[in-house]
Design an enzyme around this catalytic site. Structure first.
Site, PDB file in Angstrom:
ATOM      1  N   GLU A  54      -1.315  -2.083   1.605  1.00 36.47           N
ATOM      2  CA  GLU A  54      -2.455  -2.143   0.676  1.00 36.47           C
ATOM      3  C   GLU A  54      -2.656  -3.515   0.045  1.00 36.47           C
ATOM      4  OE1 GLU A  54      -2.450  -0.403  -3.054  1.00 36.47           O
ATOM      5  OE2 GLU A  54      -0.575  -1.334  -3.661  1.00 36.47           O
TER       6      GLU A  54
ATOM      7  N   ASP B  50       5.017  -1.813   0.407  1.00 38.35           N
ATOM      8  CA  ASP B  50       3.795  -2.619   0.276  1.00 38.35           C
ATOM      9  C   ASP B  50       3.921  -4.026   0.863  1.00 38.35           C
ATOM     10  OD1 ASP B  50       4.016  -0.466  -1.558  1.00 38.35           O
ATOM     11  OD2 ASP B  50       2.399  -1.294  -2.782  1.00 38.35           O
TER      12      ASP B  50
ATOM     13  N   HIS C   3      -5.442  -0.164  -3.849  1.00 41.11           N
ATOM     14  CA  HIS C   3      -6.282  -1.284  -3.397  1.00 41.11           C
ATOM     15  C   HIS C   3      -7.069  -0.953  -2.132  1.00 41.11           C
ATOM     16  CE1 HIS C   3      -4.761  -4.103  -6.331  1.00 41.11           C
ATOM     17  NE2 HIS C   3      -3.512  -3.807  -6.006  1.00 41.11           N
TER      18      HIS C   3
ATOM     19  N   HIS D 108       6.487  -2.113  -6.255  1.00 42.99           N
ATOM     20  CA  HIS D 108       6.941  -3.338  -5.581  1.00 42.99           C
ATOM     21  C   HIS D 108       8.396  -3.702  -5.862  1.00 42.99           C
ATOM     22  CE1 HIS D 108       2.712  -5.158  -4.578  1.00 42.99           C
ATOM     23  NE2 HIS D 108       2.733  -3.842  -4.449  1.00 42.99           N
TER      24      HIS D 108
HETATM   25 FE   LIG Z   1       1.119  -2.475  -3.844  1.00 49.17          FE
HETATM   26 FE   LIG Z   2      -0.681  -0.143  -5.397  1.00 47.75          FE
END
Ligand SMILES: [Fe+2]
Ligand SMILES: [Fe+2]
Length: 274
Positions: free
Chosen positions: A41, A10, A70, A190
Site C-alpha cells: 500500500e 507494507d 492508501h 510498520h
Molecule cells: Fe502502510
Molecule cells: Fe496503512
C-alpha cells in the site's frame, strides 16, 4: 503435509520495492513458500500502488498483493483493482468502492512435495481497523464474517490481514477468529511486533508484520522531514527515506489436513541496498 506461506509487510517506496525484489530469491530458497503475498500500500512514494509496480511484484514472484488505507491514492490503480484477480483492497470499505475484498491464490508446488497430494488454494482477505482510521470503514468483525460466508470452498485455508492502528483491535480480531481462519496478520503500523504465536484453536497471529523498506526513518519517511514538522509544526514533505533497507514479514506453516497453522516465524532480512 505442511503448506508454506510467506507474507511481507507494507512495502514502502521505491527503496522498499527494490529491497523486496532483491530478497525474493533469498526468501524462495530459504522458506520455499507455496504462496507468497505482500502488502504494497505504500509502494508509490509512500502512498498507494501503481499498476506498473503491481506488475513488477507479480513478475518477481509475488502471488498476491494487498492494499490498506492508501488503496486509492493512485488513481490508475482503480482499473487494476477491478480487473486483477490477485490484488485486493480492504473488504470493509463501502460496497460501491472499486475492487474486491478477497482473493483465491493457487499454491505453487515445490520440488519436494509429495506428487499424490493436491495442494489447497489459499484465500486472503484484508480489513481496516476502525480505531484511528482515516477511511470510512465498516465493522471489520462483521466484514470478515461476511467474507467467510462468501468463500466458494468448504473449510478453506484463509489468511486475514488486519490493517489497523490499534493493537487492541488487532488482538481482538485474532481472538474473534481463532479456530475459524488459518492466520490473522497485522499490518499498517510498520513496526514488527514480538508476539508471533499460535492461538489456542490453531490460528497463527502477529500484531504487525513490520515494514519492507527503509528502517533508518520514521515509519519509512525521512527523519529530518518528520522532525522538522514535529518540532516546528511547519510543512515538510514526508519523502520516503532510503537507509537501512529491510524486508519484514512472516513465514507460516499450515497443516493441509486441519487447515490450521503449525508454525509462525518472523522474517526480517537486511539487504545490501541503502
Ligand atoms: Fe502502510
Ligand atoms: Fe496503512
Amino acid at each position: 503435509m505442511d503448506l508454506r506461506i510467506v507474507m511481507l509487510g507494507d512495502i514502502v517506496g521505491a527503496p522498499g520495492l527494490a529491497a523486496a525484489i532483491q530478497q525474493l530469491p533469498v526468501i524462495r530458497e530459504r522458506y520455499r513458500p507455496h504462496v507468497l503475498i505482500a502488502n504494497a500500500e505504500n509502494a508509490a512514494n509512500g502512498s498507494g500502488l501503481t499498476p506498473e509496480q503491481f506488475k513488477r511484484l507479480r513478475g518477481a514472484g509475488v502471488d498476491g498483493v494487498t492494499l490498506g488505507d492508501h488503496v486509492f491514492k493512485k488513481a490508475q490503480i482503480v482499473a487494476s483493482l477491478d480487473q486483477e484477480q490477485t490484488l485486493i483492497r480492504p473488504a470493509n470499505l463501502p460496497a460501491a468502492a472499486a475492487g474486491r475484498g478477497w482473493m483465491r491464490l493457487e499454491s505453487k508446488p515445490r520440488e519436494d512435495d509429495p506428487v499424490d497430494q493436491p495442494l489447497p488454494a489459499v484465500f486472503v482477505t484484508t480489513v481496516l481497523g476502525r480505531i484511528f482510521s482515516n477511511l470510512p470503514a465498516d465493522d471489520p468483525f462483521a466484514a470478515v464474517d461476511r467474507v467467510l460466508d462468501e468463500l466458494p470452498e468448504e473449510d478453506p485455508i484463509v489468511l486475514v490481514e488486519v490493517h489497523a492502528e490499534a493493537t487492541s483491535e488487532k488482538q481482538a480480531l485474532g481472538w474473534y477468529l481463532d479456530g475459524r481462519v488459518t492466520a490473522v496478520l497485522g499490518t499498517h503500523t510498520h513496526v514488527a511486533t514480538a508476539d508471533a504465536k499460535i492461538l489456542p484453536n490453531g490460528t497463527a497471529y502477529i500484531t504487525d508484520l513490520g515494514m519492507t523498506g527503509p528502517h533508518e526513518s520514521v515509519l519509512g519517511r525521512r527523519v529530518d522531514r518528520v522532525l522538522r514538522h514535529m518540532t516546528t509544526a511547519m510543512h515538510a514533505p514526508f519523502d520516503v527515506a532510503d537507509g537501512d533497507l529491510r524486508v519484514c514479514g512472516v513465514f507460516l506453516e499450515v497443516d493441509t489436513e486441519t487447515r490450521r497453522a503449525t508454525g509462525i516465524e518472523r522474517i526480517e532480512l537486511p539487504t545490501s541496498l541503502g
